[in-house]
Design a protein around this motif. Structure first.
Motif, PDB file in Angstrom:
ATOM      1  N   LEU A 361       3.174-105.094  58.575  1.00 49.50           N
ATOM      2  CA  LEU A 361       3.399-104.158  57.476  1.00 49.50           C
ATOM      3  C   LEU A 361       2.276-103.131  57.356  1.00 49.50           C
ATOM      4  O   LEU A 361       2.535-101.926  57.248  1.00 49.50           O
ATOM      5  N   GLU A 362       1.032-103.592  57.365  1.00 50.45           N
ATOM      6  CA  GLU A 362      -0.075-102.659  57.133  1.00 50.45           C
ATOM      7  C   GLU A 362      -0.168-101.619  58.237  1.00 50.45           C
ATOM      8  O   GLU A 362      -0.360-100.425  57.974  1.00 50.45           O
ATOM      9  N   ASN A 367       0.858 -95.741  59.750  1.00 60.23           N
ATOM     10  CA  ASN A 367       1.465 -94.682  60.549  1.00 60.23           C
ATOM     11  C   ASN A 367       2.394 -93.788  59.740  1.00 60.23           C
ATOM     12  O   ASN A 367       2.740 -92.693  60.167  1.00 60.23           O
ATOM     13  N   CYS A 368       2.823 -94.277  58.554  1.00 59.73           N
ATOM     14  CA  CYS A 368       3.808 -93.546  57.765  1.00 59.73           C
ATOM     15  C   CYS A 368       3.204 -92.686  56.660  1.00 59.73           C
ATOM     16  O   CYS A 368       3.868 -91.775  56.147  1.00 59.73           O
ATOM     17  N   VAL A 369       1.964 -92.971  56.280  1.00 64.61           N
ATOM     18  CA  VAL A 369       1.359 -92.260  55.153  1.00 64.61           C
ATOM     19  C   VAL A 369       1.345 -90.759  55.374  1.00 64.61           C
ATOM     20  O   VAL A 369       1.734 -89.973  54.489  1.00 64.61           O
ATOM     21  N   ILE A 372       4.770 -89.238  54.794  1.00 66.21           N
ATOM     22  CA  ILE A 372       5.164 -89.146  53.386  1.00 66.21           C
ATOM     23  C   ILE A 372       4.444 -87.978  52.717  1.00 66.21           C
ATOM     24  O   ILE A 372       5.032 -87.217  51.937  1.00 66.21           O
ATOM     25  N   LEU A 373       3.152 -87.824  53.041  1.00 63.73           N
ATOM     26  CA  LEU A 373       2.370 -86.736  52.439  1.00 63.73           C
ATOM     27  C   LEU A 373       2.928 -85.372  52.833  1.00 63.73           C
ATOM     28  O   LEU A 373       2.758 -84.391  52.104  1.00 63.73           O
ATOM     29  N   LYS A 374       3.601 -85.318  53.966  1.00 61.70           N
ATOM     30  CA  LYS A 374       4.193 -84.055  54.412  1.00 61.70           C
ATOM     31  C   LYS A 374       5.641 -83.891  53.950  1.00 61.70           C
ATOM     32  O   LYS A 374       6.355 -83.011  54.404  1.00 61.70           O
ATOM     33  N   GLY A 375       6.083 -84.761  53.066  1.00 62.72           N
ATOM     34  CA  GLY A 375       7.424 -84.634  52.515  1.00 62.72           C
ATOM     35  C   GLY A 375       8.521 -85.215  53.376  1.00 62.72           C
ATOM     36  O   GLY A 375       9.668 -84.794  53.284  1.00 62.72           O
ATOM     37  N   GLN A 376       8.196 -86.177  54.235  1.00 59.77           N
ATOM     38  CA  GLN A 376       9.193 -86.829  55.067  1.00 59.77           C
ATOM     39  C   GLN A 376       9.752 -88.060  54.344  1.00 59.77           C
ATOM     40  O   GLN A 376       9.315 -88.402  53.251  1.00 59.77           O
ATOM     41  N   THR A 377      10.741 -88.731  54.961  1.00 57.78           N
ATOM     42  CA  THR A 377      11.412 -89.859  54.319  1.00 57.78           C
ATOM     43  C   THR A 377      11.050 -91.165  55.015  1.00 57.78           C
ATOM     44  O   THR A 377      11.051 -91.252  56.237  1.00 57.78           O
ATOM     45  N   LEU A 378      10.777 -92.189  54.209  1.00 53.85           N
ATOM     46  CA  LEU A 378      10.487 -93.527  54.719  1.00 53.85           C
ATOM     47  C   LEU A 378      11.538 -94.494  54.162  1.00 53.85           C
ATOM     48  O   LEU A 378      11.764 -94.536  52.949  1.00 53.85           O
ATOM     49  N   ILE A 395      -0.493 -96.236  48.043  1.00 55.47           N
ATOM     50  CA  ILE A 395      -1.348 -95.506  47.078  1.00 55.47           C
ATOM     51  C   ILE A 395      -2.806 -95.562  47.531  1.00 55.47           C
ATOM     52  O   ILE A 395      -3.539 -94.560  47.458  1.00 55.47           O
ATOM     53  N   TYR A 396      -3.242 -96.703  48.015  1.00 53.98           N
ATOM     54  CA  TYR A 396      -4.608 -96.846  48.512  1.00 53.98           C
ATOM     55  C   TYR A 396      -4.868 -95.899  49.687  1.00 53.98           C
ATOM     56  O   TYR A 396      -5.966 -95.340  49.826  1.00 53.98           O
ATOM     57  N   LYS A 397      -3.814 -95.687  50.528  1.00 51.46           N
ATOM     58  CA  LYS A 397      -3.985 -94.835  51.701  1.00 51.46           C
ATOM     59  C   LYS A 397      -3.869 -93.348  51.381  1.00 51.46           C
ATOM     60  O   LYS A 397      -4.068 -92.517  52.246  1.00 51.46           O
TER      61      LYS A 397
END
Length: 472
Positions: A361-362, A367-369, A372-378, A395-397
């Motif tokens: 998971l971690e 790899n996904c943070v 998401i910050l660029k407005g992509q979908t997870l 949130i921590y990342k």
């Protein structure tokens, strides 16, 4: 089921029709096509029936109804405009245990006439249990359009070869498999082309070269739940099954579409409860196929997306067993579509990532943070138990607490729930639903309120206060 659909042999059997008008004439036409011996009771008969009496085997026995007339017939049809008489006919027939139909009067019938598609010897009967004749007519029109004009020739040829096949194959299952291969193979096309010579060659070759059958494994995606999302190929394969292995993500309405005399084996896995390990499931598939059976492995969603389908097919390959894979609509696309959340949109998200919520998971979230910050979908499968951890890690990342999230439970089913909130609230959202469920994270979630179209039971937003674990 209010009515048992049966086909009755009326050839040379006496049938009583009370009534002499146009409605009675229509029923007489149907009865004549079935070979019935028709007796009429009517004070007067219309010209159309008089014309039929010269052509059909019809006897006008009386101008007045007498209950004794019922005793010597197989079934009774009342087609008069006298409601009192019709009611009496029904009662008299019913106490004599006769089949009786009062035309257009459901309460005074113990059988009803279905709508018929006649491609003799193929006969399809459609009924709405006398609730919606117009709907039945629409269904009949659609089925008529689907059936090849000379489909009856397929049945006629099968009937001619039936005894030969019985002599070749003593086992019922072997005979069934022979005909399944025939009806799903090139023979049908040759019949439709009226190529009788080629049809005979195919049947002879199939009969003399398939004495021993090997089993086969079909890995079938059952979709996210709604049986209407099954592919046509999935339905076809489910009708071939000797045995079906299914998991807890396959809905009851999908299972009802499997061939009725197939054996069912539940091999589902739930959190903390595995009836069979994956290794054992693989072994069961191989063992059944080696017995010569058609084995259908029904898996929720798509078998190659977090469904361990690859492992099961590798086991079949290593055992030398033929296999096929039928893709299914995966939960991410099915559930989000029914929730009104497009996975991509040029103004919100240009890519989508699928991950699981319990393996590595971690590393997966790291790899996904950036995405998401660029407005992509997870989209996160199997993430309900770890939802709070997912929220805290993201949130921590660096993801903002207000990042939109959706939790979709039992997607595409009538009890679907769509819970909308923020990344900070993800743990509370996940705790409010039952599995199966998926998590969607990204700005694309904001479209739900505009595009939601299916049966959203709950739109829940928990309190803003939420416990965030400090991971620093």
């Amino acid at each position: 089921m209010n009515y048992l659909p049966i086909f009755v042999n009326l050839h040379s059997r006496p049938v009583l029709v009370i009534g002499g008008g146009i409605i009675a004439k229509r029923k007489i036409d149907q009865l004549h096509r079935a070979g019935a011996y028709i007796k009429i009771v009517a004070s007067n008969i219309c010209n159309e029936i008089k014309e039929l009496m010269e052509i059909y085997h019809i006897e006008w026995i009386s101008t007045k109804f007498d209950p004794i007339q019922i005793d010597s017939v197989f079934l009774v049809i009342a087609a008069t405009n006298d409601t009192v008489l019709n009611k009496n006919i029904y009662l008299e027939a019913n106490i004599r245990y006769k089949l009786v139909n009062v035309v257009d009067d459901k309460l005074n019938c113990n059988f009803i006439f279905p709508s018929i598609i006649n491609r003799f010897p193929i006969i399809l009967a459609i009924s709405s249990s006398a609730t919606s004749p117009i709907l039945v007519r629409v269904l009949k029109e659609k089925l008529e359009a689907l059936l090849p004009k000379n489909i009856n020739e397929i049945a006629i040829i099968a009937g001619k070869w039936r005894n030969k096949v019985k002599k070749k194959f003593f086992s019922l299952s072997d005979r069934r498999r022979f005909w399944e291969r025939i009806f799903n193979g090139p023979l049908v096309n040759q019949i439709l082309k009226s190529n009788s010579k080629e049809v005979k060659l195919i049947l002879n070759h199939s009969l003399n070269n398939q004495s021993n059958y090997t089993g086969e494994i079909f890995l079938v995606g059952a979709g996210p739940g709604d049986s209407g999302l099954l592919t046509l190929r999935a339905l076809q394969v489910m009708q071939l099954a000797d045995v079906v292995l299914y998991d807890n993500l396959v809905s009851k309405e999908v299972l009802e579409l499997v061939r009725k005399d197939a054996d069912f084996i539940f091999v589902g896995k739930k959190i903390g409860s595995h009836l069979f390990s994956q290794k054992e499931i693989n072994a069961i598939l191989v063992k059944l196929a080696l017995q010569g059976k058609y084995v259908v492995r029904l898996k929720g969603g798509d078998p190659f997306i977090f469904g361990r389908g690859g492992e099961e097919i590798l086991a079949a390959k290593e055992a030398g067993i033929p296999f096929q894979v039928v893709p299914g609509i995966t939960a991410a696309t099915g559930a989000t579509t029914y929730a009104g959340i497009p996975l991509t949109h040029r103004n919100y998200s240009q890519s989508v990532t699928f991950i699981t919520g319990h393996y590595h998971l971690e590393n997966n979230l790291n790899n996904c943070v950036a995405l998401i910050l660029k407005g992509q979908t997870l989209v996160i499968y199997m993430g309900i138990i770890t939802a709070t951890k997912i929220s805290n890690l993201l949130i921590y990342k660096g993801c903002t607490k207000s990042t939109p999230v959706a939790v979709i439970s039992k997607g595409t089913l009538q009890d679907q729930k769509v819970l909308i909130g923020t990344l900070e609230q993800l743990g509370s959202l996940a705790a409010s639903v039952s599995t199966p469920a998926i998590i969607v994270i990204g700005d694309i979630v904001n479209l739900h309120n505009k595009l939601s179209w299916f049966n959203d039971k709950v739109k829940y937003k928990p309190p803003k206060s939420s416990c965030i674990i400090n991971l620093s």
